[in-house]
Design a protein around this motif. Structure first.
Motif, PDB file in Angstrom:
ATOM      1  N   ASP A 177       0.825  -1.207   0.000  1.00 54.96           N
ATOM      2  CA  ASP A 177       0.000   0.000   0.000  1.00 54.96           C
ATOM      3  C   ASP A 177       0.864   1.264   0.000  1.00 54.96           C
ATOM      4  OD1 ASP A 177      -2.394  -1.378  -0.078  1.00 54.96           O
ATOM      5  OD2 ASP A 177      -2.635  -1.395   2.105  1.00 54.96           O
ATOM      6  N   TYR A 231       2.205   1.793  -3.500  1.00 54.54           N
ATOM      7  CA  TYR A 231       1.155   2.318  -4.388  1.00 54.54           C
ATOM      8  C   TYR A 231       0.973   3.821  -4.175  1.00 54.54           C
ATOM      9  CZ  TYR A 231      -3.321   3.512  -6.354  1.00 54.54           C
ATOM     10  OH  TYR A 231      -4.310   4.154  -7.059  1.00 54.54           O
ATOM     11  N   ARG A 232       0.878   4.243  -2.915  1.00 56.99           N
ATOM     12  CA  ARG A 232       0.656   5.672  -2.637  1.00 56.99           C
ATOM     13  C   ARG A 232       1.795   6.516  -3.184  1.00 56.99           C
ATOM     14  NH1 ARG A 232      -1.814   3.680   2.191  1.00 56.99           N
ATOM     15  NH2 ARG A 232       0.210   3.621   3.255  1.00 56.99           N
ATOM     16  N   PRO A 291      -6.744   2.104  -6.386  1.00 60.23           N
ATOM     17  CA  PRO A 291      -6.063   1.773  -5.127  1.00 60.23           C
ATOM     18  C   PRO A 291      -6.437   0.406  -4.571  1.00 60.23           C
ATOM     19  CG  PRO A 291      -7.745   3.464  -4.782  1.00 60.23           C
ATOM     20  CD  PRO A 291      -7.608   3.286  -6.255  1.00 60.23           C
ATOM     21  N   GLU A 292      -7.670  -0.075  -4.831  1.00 58.44           N
ATOM     22  CA  GLU A 292      -8.068  -1.387  -4.314  1.00 58.44           C
ATOM     23  C   GLU A 292      -7.230  -2.500  -4.930  1.00 58.44           C
ATOM     24  OE1 GLU A 292     -11.041   1.501  -3.509  1.00 58.44           O
ATOM     25  OE2 GLU A 292     -10.328   0.824  -5.480  1.00 58.44           O
ATOM     26  N   ARG A 345      -4.374  -1.881  -6.383  1.00 60.27           N
ATOM     27  CA  ARG A 345      -3.009  -1.324  -6.403  1.00 60.27           C
ATOM     28  C   ARG A 345      -2.471  -1.325  -7.846  1.00 60.27           C
ATOM     29  NH1 ARG A 345      -2.143  -5.375  -2.707  1.00 60.27           N
ATOM     30  NH2 ARG A 345      -2.623  -4.873  -0.535  1.00 60.27           N
TER      31      ARG A 345
END
Length: 316
Positions: free
Chosen positions: A19, A22-23, A74-75, A77
């Motif tokens: 996560d 990804y961000r 985002p789910e 990624r």
């Protein structure tokens, strides 16, 4: 005639949360501090799941810019991208970032591309650039995410600002016309300036330090008239491994606010050599910040005098 379609995929394992990776990739405005080829990223349009960005980046020995459409998921990624406006030798370019969490706790990051060259003769060169930049980006992503806390401690961002009773275009010109800096700025000894295309500059200069020594830096600069000039240094002083910045010129009640923003990262391997064996990372940060701020404020102060002088002459 455009070449045949080619595809490529590169991947790397990273010992960091998927996560978080990804961000980091989703925040395209920070890419110049993350990826060596990236010079500047500007948001053209921005929504919750889709955006259009304009990117300036090195491709071999030259700088290219293009506009891309990105879809953010985002789910899953996953970030899909497609160039809307490409620069030769690229005829078309797209692909995706995919970040998956592994049972080991590591993340598997895959970067895929599909692309065409403007002609067959440029295809092999384009393949080399895609391969080199992909490997460089993935390795840089791993280095930064696996050591993020330590790297954050070595990174500093700050801004100097002055108020100017003058026109933004005059201040912009003063900063952008670096070919005149040897006459205008006492700390600049020599300047070598190239403008390969409108709005893009390659600036190499020798700068005088307070201790009387000179050092050479080379930067790519993008002029976004009338309110911004952004840059990334590619030849750096010994004490830092990263330096990006921007000059901004914003309207104010009685003129403009002119600012110089810097982000830099110190090199722990050279602190002892440059500042002495007893020096710490914080000493290095303060040393670099003082040096950059001194030069920025000198430039802003002289730009203020220049713009206010023109305004005092009654220039419309």
């Amino acid at each position: 005639m455009p070449s045949e379609l080619r595809t490529s995929e590169h991947e790397i394992k990273i010992a960091a949360p998927a996560d978080d990776i990804y961000r980091l990739l989703a925040q395209a405005e920070n890419w110049p501090q993350l990826f060596p080829p990236s010079i500047h990223v500007d948001h053209v349009e921005r929504g919750e799941r889709e955006e259009r960005i304009r990117i300036w980046a090195t491709a071999g020995d030259s700088v290219k810019n293009w506009t891309s459409h990105r879809v953010l998921d985002p789910e899953r990624r996953r970030i899909e991208f497609r160039q809307e406006v490409s620069s030769p030798p690229v005829a078309a370019m797209g692909g995706a970032w995919q970040i998956d969490e592994l049972p080991s706790g590591e993340a598997l990051v895959r970067l895929g591309h599909d692309f065409r060259a403007t002609d067959e003769s440029g295809l092999s060169r384009l393949e080399e650039v895609v391969d080199r930049n992909s490997r460089s980006e993935l390795e840089s992503l791993r280095t930064i995410t696996e050591s993020k806390a330590a790297i954050d401690e070595l990174t500093c961002s700050f801004e100097d600002t002055v108020r100017i009773r003058g026109e933004a275009r005059d201040v912009f010109d003063f900063v952008y016309q670096a070919n005149l800096w040897t006459d205008r700025l006492p700390h600049v000894v020599t300047v070598r300036l190239d403008q390969p295309s409108p709005g893009l500059q390659t600036l190499e200069m020798d700068t005088l330090s307070k201790d009387g020594t000179t050092h050479t830096t080379k930067s790519y600069r993008v002029g976004l008239e009338p309110d911004r000039i952004v840059y990334k240094q590619i030849t750096l002083p010994a004490l830092i491994t990263l330096h990006t910045g921007r000059w901004t010129f914003a309207p104010a009640d009685d003129g403009i606010t002119a600012s110089s923003q810097h982000t830099f990262r110190v090199d722990t391997a050279t602190i002892g050599q440059v500042l002495g064996e007893e020096a710490t990372a914080q000493d290095a940060i303060e040393y670099v910040r003082t040096a950059l701020s001194t030069n920025s404020m000198a430039t802003l102060t002289l730009a203020k005098a220049y713009a206010e002088g023109l305004a005092g002459e009654g220039r419309p």
